[in-house]
Design an enzyme around this catalytic site. Structure first.
Site, short mmCIF file in Angstrom:
data_model
loop_
_atom_site.label_atom_id
_atom_site.label_comp_id
_atom_site.label_asym_id
_atom_site.label_seq_id
_atom_site.Cartn_x
_atom_site.Cartn_y
_atom_site.Cartn_z
N ASP A 299 38.12 32.54 31.34
CA ASP A 299 37.73 33.30 32.51
C ASP A 299 36.84 34.45 32.03
O ASP A 299 36.90 34.85 30.86
CB ASP A 299 38.98 33.84 33.21
N ASP B 219 43.80 34.27 35.28
CA ASP B 219 44.71 35.31 35.72
C ASP B 219 45.07 35.20 37.19
O ASP B 219 46.00 35.85 37.65
CB ASP B 219 44.12 36.70 35.45
N ASP C 126 43.54 29.91 39.33
CA ASP C 126 43.52 29.33 37.99
C ASP C 126 44.74 28.46 37.69
O ASP C 126 44.74 27.71 36.71
CB ASP C 126 43.45 30.45 36.93
#
Length: 914
Positions: free
Chosen positions: A338, A655, A659
């Site tokens: 990410d 996070d 996800d």
């Protein structure tokens, strides 16, 4: 009226954001002012069910427990336990069954923790909601919401369902957990194209997101499993929890081992019968062979080695939730990271301030007001001599509703991250929030809205009287400006083209650009807060500058990415943010390497690009690309699956709620400990306590060390098991007495595995471990070279123990003494071979004989054990051993030294060929 709402319409289908608000109201048969009646709400709840995510249908308790024993290696251990029970060795039987039970308990606990991911998702929507029913506002549990309900929002509220907005007042919603968008999204009621992705649906508010500023109202269009959050819940439940490379390799190894043991035992029994030996004695010998060939200590060694790896990673800020994940990191070939909070600080930071008379760069990152401004020559500006810069910083700090806070040395902001960044850059120049409030007390505000795209405030300036300050979108602020300010404070006609060129250049670097302007108030209406309004601004503002900001890369991210590239690990960015921002950060942290034309060659793909790719081209395109921007949760999951289809072992970081499916699907899911949602943490295998990408690189290094140590243990233990089995087979073939008894075999296997083999778990990582490429996921647990070495050592053990056994008998020793000599030969050769296994390629002298102190401790403990089984009368009785003379020990040491030299020569020859 009984509602006739269709289940297909009461969902987050594109039709809702693609319809006007009044059409949605008609479609859902509700009232935009009075909401549903209580009767309608009750009937719809009965029809659509509660607004809650469905509980997963998991396996029952008994089945989950039994599933822990469903593994070939466990079958072998259970067989070993049964055999030792038949032989009357109840202590050894209890030890073997105890190992099986411990492994089952650990597996059951870890599986239970993993299942908490879905529970974490359901908890996100357990809240209360403000709803209008029968024309009256009331607060109800969010579970009671139904399609058609009219809900109200204020700052700080969690959105309880998917809602088509019908009224907004400066409404901004933080959707980062759902979409990955790094800044709160401004909402409005406009009709949008049906094909627009979730992240750009400004007229929708989605379940589980958070209202940061403003207020609004809307009609519930989807509840429970039909929401966008419900779709993610379905993806998490459907995502397969893949076997790790280690568990797959151990499963294959165990199957081969099982077949080999059974085949060898059957051959032993058959040969004995053909030779006319007693069937019971032959069967006992076959059982002894099976017991010898079973590596009883392997499960404990695997568990303990992984546990030590967990402890090492925890010291480096990586918390492991599933033990096999330790090794998976070591075989990772692709890291999908990410952007926000992992590669970046997750703290918007102003990098450049442009003014009509100059450009200033800003140092420092994050919300801590540490850093400076400097011009192109590196000289800090004097604000009193830089009027345009001073007023740009004042506008950013005073025309601002955020607040900068500090607690325990950690700086953070309350409010919009963009406004927080403007507060920080002003503080770096000496204009902290308290000073700005003293200089320019606020009198009135025109709040930001998506329609006007700017915020304006009226202030009292002790020297200039009333002052208007504005900040907002560049083009919109320029529309308000008829002039611009220079360093001396002189006002000149605005150079719109120059400002737009500067803004375009900054935006091209992935920076978010806002313009600032000011104007002394001229007229009674403007000096009176009651008369302050939009109509007083147009054309009369003075442009003071542009402030360009970005969520900056973490300090250690660039070095960590470079280390991963050196280790042969591809790093890909998967983010919900915009492509320009993602590309800029990717370039800064080195994801593209030296590829300056990355964007032109298709290494940056957006969610729209992915959706347009044909299925047959998708895996190759994904493998080639480096940055994926504006992707949806389904696409994140599909990206991971595509990479796995290409043979990669994928580590995925994240996070947010969005996800979670990909985290669970990946070979190892990595969640953020500081900023991550509970959903992401529960779905992950590893949690970073510092949210830093550099920690992933450190964990990969530890994972490689763990796999090395496991391979070293297996390479060390198998020759003993094979050698013990072959010794029994040779005795049957030649019709001779067994050189080693079953009880003695169990002693060797159990004591050496604990005292000697487990010491390899403490072996330090070898130098250059991150300079070699990842292991091929298809490569077997033991390479051909290691199998040759295992067979070589097995042959040395068989020939040495058989020769020693026959030598002792031929020279007048009793059967018990000869067997004791053979038993001790196995153990001493294992001890010498242990030092060789500390490195599978280099000599023990090169890596340092005493760099692993636990090895010395283990050898000492084993030596004491061998003295006990050889000389203590009680041990002699239990294990059928006898005391040995000094000359026997010399022969044992001579054979062990010779075996060690042969292995060293083999290493040297192979290293030369490689």
């Amino acid at each position: 009226m009984t509602p006739a709402v269709s289940p297909s319409l009461a969902s987050s289908a594109p039709v809702h954001h693609g319809l006007a608000a009044h059409e949605v109201v008609l479609l859902l048969e509700t009232d935009p002012h009075r909401g549903l009646t209580g009767q309608d709400a009750a009937e719809r709840r009965a029809r659509f069910g509660p607004n809650a995510l469905p509980a997963p249908k998991g396996a029952g308790l008994v089945l989950r427990i039994l599933r822990q024993f469903h593994h070939p290696l466990v079958y072998v251990l259970l067989a070993a336990g049964a055999i030792t029970a038949v032989l009357g060795e109840y202590v050894d039987c209890a030890v073997i069954f105890g190992v099986v039970a411990i492994n089952a308990v650990v597996g059951f606990i870890q599986e239970s923790k993993a299942e908490a991911a879905l529970e974490g998702l359901r908890s996100l929507v357990r809240t209360h909601a403000k709803v209008v029913r029968d024309g009256h506002e009331r607060t109800v549990p969010s579970d009671d919401l139904v399609p058609g309900d009219l809900v109200l929002f204020d700052a700080g509220d969690k959105v309880p369902a998917d809602v088509r907005l019908t009224r907004v007042a400066e409404l901004r919603v933080n959707e980062s957990a759902l979409t990955g968008e790094s800044v709160p999204v401004a909402k409005d009621e406009v009709v949008l194209p049906e094909e627009i992705p979730v992240a750009d649906r400004r007229n929708m508010a989605y379940s589980g997101t958070l209202v940061t500023t403003g207020s609004g109202a809307g009609v519930v269009v989807a509840t429970g499993a039909e929401t966008e959050l419900g779709e993610i819940h379905r993806l998490v439940g459907a995502a397969e929890t893949l076997a790790t490379p280690l568990t797959r390799k151990l499963a294959g190894f165990s199957k081969i081992l099982t077949v080999g043991i059974l085949a060898l035992a059957a051959v032993t029994f058959g040969v004995g019968l053909l030779r006319g030996q007693d069937a019971v004695e032959t069967f006992t010998a076959a059982i002894a062979l099976a017991v010898g060939a079973i590596p009883e200590g392997l499960p404990a060694a695997v568990t303990i080695t992984l546990a030590i790896g967990v402890a090492r990673m925890a010291r480096r800020r990586a918390v492991i939730r599933r033990l096999p994940a330790v090794e998976t990191l070591g075989s990772t070939t692709v890291i999908c990271s990410d952007k926000t909070g992992t590669l970046t600080e997750n703290q918007m930071t102003v990098r450049t301030v442009w003014t009509p008379d100059g450009r200033f760069e800003v140092t420092g990152a994050g919300y801590a007001p540490d850093g400076t401004l400097h011009d192109s020559h590196g000289t800090p500006p004097i604000l009193d001599a830089r009027a345009a810069l001073r007023w740009s910083l004042l506008a950013g700090a005073a025309c601002n509703d955020a607040a900068l806070t500090e607690r325990d040395g950690r700086w953070d902001i309350v409010g919009d991250p963009t406004e927080g960044a403007m507060l920080v850059v002003a503080a770096k120049a000496g204009l902290d929030a308290h000073r700005v409030k003293d200089l320019l007390p606020r009198l009135a505000t025109i709040p930001f809205s998506s329609e006007r795209q700017y915020m304006a405030t009226l202030h009292h300036d002790r020297t200039a009287g009333q002052v208007v300050l504005v900040k907002g979108a560049v083009e919109r602020v320029l529309d308000l400006c008829g002039a611009q300010m220079d360093a001396e404070g002189t006002v000149r006609p605005v150079d719109r083209a120059a400002a737009l060129d500067a803004a375009g250049d900054l935006a091209g670097r992935g920076l978010r650009v806002l313009a600032t302007a000011m104007r002394p108030a001229t007229g009674q209406d403007e000096s009176d807060p009651k008369g302050f309004g939009e109509e007083t601004l147009s054309g009369g503002m003075v442009l003071t500058g542009l402030q360009a900001m970005i969520d900056p890369p973490r300090a250690a991210a660039t070095a960590a990415v470079s280390a991963c590239h050196t280790a042969g690990i591809a790093v890909k960015m998967i983010t919900g943010d915009h492509a320009a921002t993602a590309t800029a950060i990717a370039g800064q942290v080195g994801l593209f390497g030296h590829d300056s034309q990355a964007r032109d060659r298709g290494t940056v793909l957006t969610g729209t690009d992915l959706a347009a790719l044909p299925a047959e081209e998708f895996p190759e395109a994904v493998d080639h690309a480096t940055v994926f921007a504006r992707v949806s949760p389904e696409q994140k999951l599909r990206l991971v699956e595509a990479l796995q289809a290409r043979g990669h072992v994928v580590a995925m970081t994240g996070d947010g709620v969005n996800d979670a499916p990909a985290l669970r699907q990946a070979g190892i899911g990595v969640a953020m400990g500081e900023s991550g949602t509970e959903v992401a943490k529960d779905a992950a295998d590893m949690i970073l306590t510092d949210d830093d990408f550099a920690t992933i690189e450190a964990a990969v290094e530890e994972g490689r060390g763990v796999f090395d140590n496991l391979t070293k243990f297996i390479t060390w233990t198998l020759p003993t098991n094979i050698g013990e089995g072959l010794v029994i087979l040779a005795a049957i073939v030649f019709g001779a007495a067994l050189p080693i008894l079953p009880t003695q075999i169990l002693w060797i296997n159990m004591t050496t595995a604990v005292a000697l083999g487990l010491m390899l778990a403490f072996e330090p990582k070898e130098t250059g471990i991150m300079n070699r490429p990842p292991r091929d996921p298809e490569q077997p647990l033991l390479t051909r070279a290691l199998m040759v070495r295992i067979l070589l050592v097995s042959t040395l053990l068989v020939s040495g123990s058989w020769w020693l056994f026959e030598w002792e008998l031929a020279n007048g020793a009793g059967l018990a003494e000869a067997r004791t000599a053979a038993l001790n030969l196995f153990v001493v050769v294992e001890a010498f071979y242990l030092f060789s296994c500390r490195s599978l390629t280099h000599s023990a002298w090169r890596i340092g004989m005493f760099s692993n102190r636990w090895l010395i401790v283990g050898v000492t403990v084993q030596a004491l054990g061998q003295l006990a089984i050889t000389y203590l009368p009680a041990m002699n009785t239990i294990f059928g051993t006898a005391p040995l003379g000094g000359e026997v020990w010399l022969r044992i040491l001579a054979i062990a030294v010779a075996a060690g030299l042969v292995v060293a020569v083999d290493k040297r020859l192979r290293r030369g060929r490689e």
